[in-house]
Design a protein around this motif. Structure first.
Motif, PDB file in Angstrom:
ATOM      1  N   ILE A   1       0.871  -1.170   0.000  1.00  0.00           N
ATOM      2  CA  ILE A   1       0.000   0.000   0.000  1.00  0.00           C
ATOM      3  C   ILE A   1       0.911   1.224   0.000  1.00  0.00           C
ATOM      4  O   ILE A   1       1.620   1.489   0.970  1.00  0.00           O
ATOM      5  N   ILE A   2       0.910   1.940  -1.104  1.00  0.00           N
ATOM      6  CA  ILE A   2       1.754   3.115  -1.245  1.00  0.00           C
ATOM      7  C   ILE A   2       0.882   4.344  -1.050  1.00  0.00           C
ATOM      8  O   ILE A   2      -0.035   4.587  -1.842  1.00  0.00           O
ATOM      9  N   PRO A   3       1.102   5.137  -0.002  1.00  0.00           N
ATOM     10  CA  PRO A   3       0.254   6.308   0.237  1.00  0.00           C
ATOM     11  C   PRO A   3       0.254   7.245  -0.966  1.00  0.00           C
ATOM     12  O   PRO A   3       1.268   7.401  -1.652  1.00  0.00           O
ATOM     13  N   ASP A   4      -0.900   7.849  -1.239  1.00  0.00           N
ATOM     14  CA  ASP A   4      -0.976   8.807  -2.332  1.00  0.00           C
ATOM     15  C   ASP A   4      -0.060   9.993  -2.046  1.00  0.00           C
ATOM     16  O   ASP A   4      -0.029  10.502  -0.923  1.00  0.00           O
ATOM     17  N   PRO A   5       0.676  10.441  -3.059  1.00  0.00           N
ATOM     18  CA  PRO A   5       1.563  11.579  -2.838  1.00  0.00           C
ATOM     19  C   PRO A   5       0.779  12.881  -2.841  1.00  0.00           C
ATOM     20  O   PRO A   5      -0.367  12.933  -3.271  1.00  0.00           O
ATOM     21  N   GLY A   6       1.418  13.920  -2.386  1.00  0.00           N
ATOM     22  CA  GLY A   6       0.817  15.237  -2.505  1.00  0.00           C
ATOM     23  C   GLY A   6       0.808  15.671  -3.950  1.00  0.00           C
ATOM     24  O   GLY A   6       1.447  15.057  -4.814  1.00  0.00           O
ATOM     25  N   ASP A   7       0.112  16.741  -4.252  1.00  0.00           N
ATOM     26  CA  ASP A   7      -0.027  17.192  -5.635  1.00  0.00           C
ATOM     27  C   ASP A   7       1.327  17.419  -6.298  1.00  0.00           C
ATOM     28  O   ASP A   7       1.518  17.092  -7.476  1.00  0.00           O
ATOM     29  N   ALA A   8       2.273  17.947  -5.552  1.00  0.00           N
ATOM     30  CA  ALA A   8       3.583  18.253  -6.128  1.00  0.00           C
ATOM     31  C   ALA A   8       4.347  16.999  -6.531  1.00  0.00           C
ATOM     32  O   ALA A   8       5.206  17.037  -7.401  1.00  0.00           O
ATOM     33  N   ALA A   9       4.033  15.866  -5.887  1.00  0.00           N
ATOM     34  CA  ALA A   9       4.772  14.628  -6.166  1.00  0.00           C
ATOM     35  C   ALA A   9       4.039  13.694  -7.130  1.00  0.00           C
ATOM     36  O   ALA A   9       4.591  12.661  -7.515  1.00  0.00           O
ATOM     37  N   THR A  10       2.835  14.049  -7.533  1.00  0.00           N
ATOM     38  CA  THR A  10       2.034  13.146  -8.356  1.00  0.00           C
ATOM     39  C   THR A  10       2.713  12.833  -9.682  1.00  0.00           C
ATOM     40  O   THR A  10       2.755  11.673 -10.122  1.00  0.00           O
ATOM     41  N   ARG A  11       3.239  13.849 -10.345  1.00  0.00           N
ATOM     42  CA  ARG A  11       3.878  13.617 -11.643  1.00  0.00           C
ATOM     43  C   ARG A  11       5.126  12.753 -11.495  1.00  0.00           C
ATOM     44  O   ARG A  11       5.406  11.901 -12.340  1.00  0.00           O
ATOM     45  N   LYS A  12       5.874  12.965 -10.430  1.00  0.00           N
ATOM     46  CA  LYS A  12       7.048  12.124 -10.192  1.00  0.00           C
ATOM     47  C   LYS A  12       6.638  10.680  -9.963  1.00  0.00           C
ATOM     48  O   LYS A  12       7.255   9.752 -10.484  1.00  0.00           O
ATOM     49  N   ARG A  13       5.585  10.485  -9.178  1.00  0.00           N
ATOM     50  CA  ARG A  13       5.112   9.128  -8.899  1.00  0.00           C
ATOM     51  C   ARG A  13       4.725   8.427 -10.198  1.00  0.00           C
ATOM     52  O   ARG A  13       5.094   7.269 -10.431  1.00  0.00           O
ATOM     53  N   GLN A  14       3.993   9.110 -11.056  1.00  0.00           N
ATOM     54  CA  GLN A  14       3.553   8.493 -12.310  1.00  0.00           C
ATOM     55  C   GLN A  14       4.740   8.218 -13.227  1.00  0.00           C
ATOM     56  O   GLN A  14       4.780   7.184 -13.910  1.00  0.00           O
ATOM     57  N   ALA A  15       5.714   9.118 -13.240  1.00  0.00           N
ATOM     58  CA  ALA A  15       6.903   8.901 -14.063  1.00  0.00           C
ATOM     59  C   ALA A  15       7.664   7.668 -13.594  1.00  0.00           C
ATOM     60  O   ALA A  15       8.162   6.877 -14.410  1.00  0.00           O
ATOM     61  N   ILE A  16       7.747   7.472 -12.291  1.00  0.00           N
ATOM     62  CA  ILE A  16       8.411   6.286 -11.737  1.00  0.00           C
ATOM     63  C   ILE A  16       7.656   5.023 -12.147  1.00  0.00           C
ATOM     64  O   ILE A  16       8.247   4.032 -12.585  1.00  0.00           O
ATOM     65  N   ILE A  17       6.326   5.047 -12.001  1.00  0.00           N
ATOM     66  CA  ILE A  17       5.505   3.875 -12.330  1.00  0.00           C
ATOM     67  C   ILE A  17       5.645   3.517 -13.804  1.00  0.00           C
ATOM     68  O   ILE A  17       5.829   2.347 -14.159  1.00  0.00           O
ATOM     69  N   ASP A  18       5.556   4.516 -14.682  1.00  0.00           N
ATOM     70  CA  ASP A  18       5.660   4.251 -16.119  1.00  0.00           C
ATOM     71  C   ASP A  18       7.033   3.675 -16.473  1.00  0.00           C
ATOM     72  O   ASP A  18       7.130   2.713 -17.251  1.00  0.00           O
ATOM     73  N   ALA A  19       8.087   4.264 -15.910  1.00  0.00           N
ATOM     74  CA  ALA A  19       9.438   3.794 -16.208  1.00  0.00           C
ATOM     75  C   ALA A  19       9.670   2.393 -15.650  1.00  0.00           C
ATOM     76  O   ALA A  19      10.271   1.532 -16.311  1.00  0.00           O
ATOM     77  N   ALA A  20       9.196   2.143 -14.435  1.00  0.00           N
ATOM     78  CA  ALA A  20       9.385   0.835 -13.809  1.00  0.00           C
ATOM     79  C   ALA A  20       8.619  -0.250 -14.558  1.00  0.00           C
ATOM     80  O   ALA A  20       9.147  -1.352 -14.776  1.00  0.00           O
ATOM     81  N   LEU A  21       7.385   0.032 -14.956  1.00  0.00           N
ATOM     82  CA  LEU A  21       6.593  -0.960 -15.672  1.00  0.00           C
ATOM     83  C   LEU A  21       7.281  -1.340 -16.983  1.00  0.00           C
ATOM     84  O   LEU A  21       7.382  -2.526 -17.324  1.00  0.00           O
ATOM     85  N   ALA A  22       7.756  -0.350 -17.717  1.00  0.00           N
ATOM     86  CA  ALA A  22       8.446  -0.631 -18.975  1.00  0.00           C
ATOM     87  C   ALA A  22       9.683  -1.490 -18.741  1.00  0.00           C
ATOM     88  O   ALA A  22       9.956  -2.440 -19.491  1.00  0.00           O
ATOM     89  N   GLU A  23      10.439  -1.180 -17.703  1.00  0.00           N
ATOM     90  CA  GLU A  23      11.655  -1.942 -17.416  1.00  0.00           C
ATOM     91  C   GLU A  23      11.331  -3.358 -16.946  1.00  0.00           C
ATOM     92  O   GLU A  23      11.971  -4.332 -17.393  1.00  0.00           O
ATOM     93  N   PHE A  24      10.351  -3.514 -16.078  1.00  0.00           N
ATOM     94  CA  PHE A  24      10.007  -4.849 -15.581  1.00  0.00           C
ATOM     95  C   PHE A  24       9.440  -5.718 -16.704  1.00  0.00           C
ATOM     96  O   PHE A  24       9.735  -6.916 -16.771  1.00  0.00           O
ATOM     97  N   LEU A  25       8.621  -5.148 -17.567  1.00  0.00           N
ATOM     98  CA  LEU A  25       8.072  -5.918 -18.682  1.00  0.00           C
ATOM     99  C   LEU A  25       9.165  -6.351 -19.644  1.00  0.00           C
ATOM    100  O   LEU A  25       9.115  -7.445 -20.208  1.00  0.00           O
ATOM    101  N   ALA A  26      10.161  -5.501 -19.824  1.00  0.00           N
ATOM    102  CA  ALA A  26      11.233  -5.813 -20.768  1.00  0.00           C
ATOM    103  C   ALA A  26      12.240  -6.793 -20.194  1.00  0.00           C
ATOM    104  O   ALA A  26      12.757  -7.665 -20.915  1.00  0.00           O
ATOM    105  N   GLU A  27      12.529  -6.698 -18.886  1.00  0.00           N
ATOM    106  CA  GLU A  27      13.643  -7.449 -18.317  1.00  0.00           C
ATOM    107  C   GLU A  27      13.252  -8.453 -17.245  1.00  0.00           C
ATOM    108  O   GLU A  27      14.086  -9.269 -16.849  1.00  0.00           O
ATOM    109  N   GLY A  28      12.001  -8.421 -16.757  1.00  0.00           N
ATOM    110  CA  GLY A  28      11.661  -9.231 -15.608  1.00  0.00           C
ATOM    111  C   GLY A  28      12.144  -8.565 -14.335  1.00  0.00           C
ATOM    112  O   GLY A  28      12.751  -7.486 -14.374  1.00  0.00           O
ATOM    113  N   TYR A  29      11.898  -9.213 -13.203  1.00  0.00           N
ATOM    114  CA  TYR A  29      12.258  -8.584 -11.931  1.00  0.00           C
ATOM    115  C   TYR A  29      13.767  -8.582 -11.691  1.00  0.00           C
ATOM    116  O   TYR A  29      14.366  -7.535 -11.414  1.00  0.00           O
ATOM    117  N   SER A  30      14.388  -9.734 -11.790  1.00  0.00           N
ATOM    118  CA  SER A  30      15.795  -9.850 -11.397  1.00  0.00           C
ATOM    119  C   SER A  30      16.712  -8.994 -12.260  1.00  0.00           C
ATOM    120  O   SER A  30      17.627  -8.336 -11.753  1.00  0.00           O
TER     121      SER A  30
END
Length: 230
Positions: A16-45
């Motif tokens: 459960i990741i607490p919702d960020p404040g408004d100032a951090a929302t774009r950073k949070r989404q950028a992290i999620i998008d980048a992480a999803l692309a990397e995990f889908l391409a390479e797997g977890y390890s």
């Protein structure tokens, strides 16, 4: 308190990741998008936190501040995507309960489900979860629950209703739904899970789904409502 928040998980074991404040929302989404692309391409390890940092434009310290660890980042990102998989699927009750032709309605629903499940991004996600199921069994449990809540559960209720009305003869609705899904979308899903380079053949997809529905109705249907092939 901060340590408790870092360790918090839901009933499936997804962080459960607490919702960020408004100032951090774009950073949070950028992290999620980048992480999803990397995990889908390479797997977890093999996924690189440095690559995620570079893709997101967010510092590694900020990523760890939001998510705590690579493991929690993986679970939070993949666990957050899974419930959205079936977002475009029309609830079965809307299309099947009062359908004038049950076969046509079942074929239409199974085809819509297949088109969602065979999307390249969904197939990538499926392969990722399968590949990491031993390390992260909570993702398997979550996907099962999402599938049940969005498709199988409503179909169980629908088959019960259609049996009560005399349109079908189903003694075990849960088993019947599993048989319906397996004989229609289950076949192409299995093929494209393990042979991802295989192009989707629309004619073959229609043939498999139609044959699966006919098999289902041959077992559970009644003559007045089943208008399948002679």
């Amino acid at each position: 308190m901060a340590a408790e928040r870092q360790d918090a998980t839901d009933e499936y074991g997804i962080p459960i990741i607490p919702d960020p404040g408004d100032a951090a929302t774009r950073k949070r989404q950028a992290i999620i998008d980048a992480a999803l692309a990397e995990f889908l391409a390479e797997g977890y390890s093999a996924a690189s936190m440095d690559t995620i940092t570079g893709r997101s434009g967010v510092s590694k310290a900020t990523i760890y501040k939001h998510f705590g660890s690579k493991e929690r980042l993986f679970l939070a990102v993949v666990g957050g995507v899974l419930p959205k998989t079936y977002a475009d699927l029309t609830p079965p009750a809307r299309t099947l309960a009062d359908a004038p032709d049950l076969r046509t309605a079942l074929v239409r629903h199974a085809t819509a489900l297949a088109r969602i499940l065979l999307r390249p991004e969904v197939m990538l996600l499926r392969r990722l979860v399968i590949g990491e199921i031993d390390r992260f069994p909570q993702l398997g449990r979550l996907w099962y629950r999402v599938t049940y809540d969005m498709n199988n559960g409503p179909l169980v209720d629908l088959l019960t209703e259609l049996t009560d009305s005399g349109a079908l003869h189903v003694s075990d609705p849960k088993l019947a739904v599993q048989q319906l899904v397996a004989s229609t979308v289950g076949i192409p899903q299995l093929v494209y899970t393990f042979a991802p380079a295989t192009p989707v053949d629309e004619a073959e997809l229609a043939r498999v789904i139609g044959a699966g529905v006919d098999l289902f109705l041959a077992r559970y249907g009644t003559a007045p409502r089943w208008h399948g092939p002679a």
